[in-house]
Design an enzyme around this catalytic site. Structure first.
Site, short mmCIF file in Angstrom:
data_model
loop_
_atom_site.label_atom_id
_atom_site.label_comp_id
_atom_site.label_asym_id
_atom_site.label_seq_id
_atom_site.Cartn_x
_atom_site.Cartn_y
_atom_site.Cartn_z
N GLU A 146 -18.19 -1.75 -4.17
CA GLU A 146 -18.45 -2.37 -5.47
C GLU A 146 -17.22 -2.15 -6.33
OE1 GLU A 146 -21.19 0.09 -4.98
OE2 GLU A 146 -22.57 -1.35 -4.10
N TYR A 185 -8.22 -5.29 -2.61
CA TYR A 185 -9.24 -5.48 -1.58
C TYR A 185 -9.12 -6.86 -0.92
CZ TYR A 185 -11.18 -1.40 -4.01
OH TYR A 185 -11.35 -0.17 -4.59
C1 LIG Z 1 -6.43 -0.23 -7.87
C2 LIG Z 1 -5.36 0.81 -7.57
C3 LIG Z 1 -5.94 1.88 -6.64
C4 LIG Z 1 -4.17 0.13 -6.87
O1 LIG Z 1 -3.26 1.14 -6.46
P1 LIG Z 1 -1.68 0.92 -6.27
O2 LIG Z 1 -1.19 2.10 -5.54
O3 LIG Z 1 -1.04 0.59 -7.56
O4 LIG Z 1 -1.68 -0.39 -5.34
P2 LIG Z 1 -0.50 -0.93 -4.40
O5 LIG Z 1 0.84 -0.64 -5.00
O6 LIG Z 1 -0.73 -0.45 -3.02
O7 LIG Z 1 -0.77 -2.50 -4.50
C5 LIG Z 1 -1.39 -3.20 -3.44
C6 LIG Z 1 -1.83 -4.56 -3.95
O8 LIG Z 1 -2.90 -4.41 -4.89
C7 LIG Z 1 -2.78 -5.43 -5.90
N1 LIG Z 1 -2.48 -4.82 -7.20
C8 LIG Z 1 -2.23 -3.51 -7.43
N2 LIG Z 1 -2.04 -3.29 -8.76
C9 LIG Z 1 -2.19 -4.49 -9.36
C10 LIG Z 1 -2.16 -4.91 -10.72
N3 LIG Z 1 -1.89 -4.05 -11.71
N4 LIG Z 1 -2.40 -6.21 -11.00
C11 LIG Z 1 -2.67 -7.10 -10.02
N5 LIG Z 1 -2.73 -6.76 -8.69
C12 LIG Z 1 -2.49 -5.47 -8.37
C13 LIG Z 1 -1.61 -6.31 -5.48
O9 LIG Z 1 -2.12 -7.31 -4.62
C14 LIG Z 1 -0.75 -5.31 -4.71
O10 LIG Z 1 0.15 -5.93 -3.82
P3 LIG Z 1 1.68 -6.26 -4.34
O11 LIG Z 1 2.22 -5.00 -4.93
O12 LIG Z 1 2.39 -6.70 -3.11
O13 LIG Z 1 1.51 -7.35 -5.37
C15 LIG Z 1 -4.81 1.46 -8.88
O14 LIG Z 1 -4.50 0.43 -9.81
C16 LIG Z 1 -5.75 2.46 -9.53
O15 LIG Z 1 -5.76 3.63 -9.19
N6 LIG Z 1 -6.57 2.01 -10.50
C17 LIG Z 1 -7.49 2.91 -11.23
C18 LIG Z 1 -8.63 3.36 -10.35
C19 LIG Z 1 -9.42 2.18 -9.85
O16 LIG Z 1 -9.77 1.30 -10.63
N7 LIG Z 1 -9.73 2.17 -8.54
C20 LIG Z 1 -10.46 1.10 -7.90
C21 LIG Z 1 -11.92 1.17 -8.10
S1 LIG Z 1 -12.72 2.33 -7.05
#
Ligand SMILES: CC(C)(COP(=O)(O)OP(=O)(O)OC[C@H]1O[C@@H](n2cnc3c(N)ncnc32)[C@H](O)[C@@H]1OP(=O)(O)O)[C@@H](O)C(=O)NCCC(=O)NCCS
Length: 171
Positions: A127, A139
């Site tokens: 979710e 995802y």
């Molecule tokens: C969601 C989260 C885990 C992504 O982590 P991250 O290490 O920054 O992600 P990555 O660098 O591996 O990015 C992978 C892909 O995710 C997507 N993505 C990540 N951050 C994004 C942003 N700010 N906006 C849009 N897409 C995004 C993109 O598709 C990205 O690929 P790209 O860099 O080639 O465009 C991070 O933003 C986070 O910790 N958020 C707060 C906690 C949370 O909401 N967790 C999820 C719910 S359980």
């Protein structure tokens, strides 16, 4: 772009050039994981909840760390998931705010799904907040698709409730 998501193959191993290390969490990691949780979520998991999670057979917590040039390692991200029957249920993925967009979330998801495949799961579910574009994009890059909505699933003090999108990936 850092790398092509199109390269993703189900069950593929982390890329050999990855600078990151992934391992399972232990009790000694609780303080560092709590700090990461607090920095990442409006409603972080409590110390007690995380501690309990470590004792459940069905629960897996992966930590992603970066080796430091001066020695030692820095915690950059965490993934918490359950393996129940043939399903991986992803509860929590988080990257330390100052290390986002470096591929941490992607590597954690890849390791999470690889673990599920190794353990003969046939699908993954999760979710996610409707407004969480970063996570939804992450995802989707693995092939998760939205299959439903849980209305008013997230209730935060002083905020209007928010819907959850239910996402599924068939292996
Ligand atoms: C969601 C989260 C885990 C992504 O982590 P991250 O290490 O920054 O992600 P990555 O660098 O591996 O990015 C992978 C892909 O995710 C997507 N993505 C990540 N951050 C994004 C942003 N700010 N906006 C849009 N897409 C995004 C993109 O598709 C990205 O690929 P790209 O860099 O080639 O465009 C991070 O933003 C986070 O910790 N958020 C707060 C906690 C949370 O909401 N967790 C999820 C719910 S359980």
């Amino acid at each position: 772009m850092r790398r092509m998501r199109e390269d993703y193959r189900p069950g593929s191993k982390p890329r050999p050039e990855s600078p990151f290390l992934i391992r399972r969490m232990t009790r000694e990691d609780l303080p560092a994981v709590m700090d990461l949780e607090k920095a990442s979520f409006r409603n972080p998991w409590s110390f007690e909840l995380l501690q309990r999670e470590l004792s459940h057979d069905w629960s897996v917590i992966f930590l992603l760390e970066e080796p430091l040039p001066e020695g030692g390692k820095r915690l950059l991200g965490i993934s918490i998931f359950w393996i129940v029957h043939d399903e991986v249920h992803v509860l929590n993925v988080a990257t330390a705010p100052e290390h986002r967009r470096r591929g941490v979330g992607w590597e954690l998801m890849e390791a999470t799904l690889a673990e599920g495949r190794t353990r003969k799961c046939s699908l993954a579910t999760l979710e996610v907040r409707k407004s969480n574009e970063a996570a939804i994009n992450l995802y989707k890059s693995f092939g998760f698709r939205a299959v439903g909505v849980r209305p008013n699933y997230y209730v935060d003090e002083g905020q209007p409730p928010e819907d959850a999108i239910v996402m599924v990936l068939d292996f």
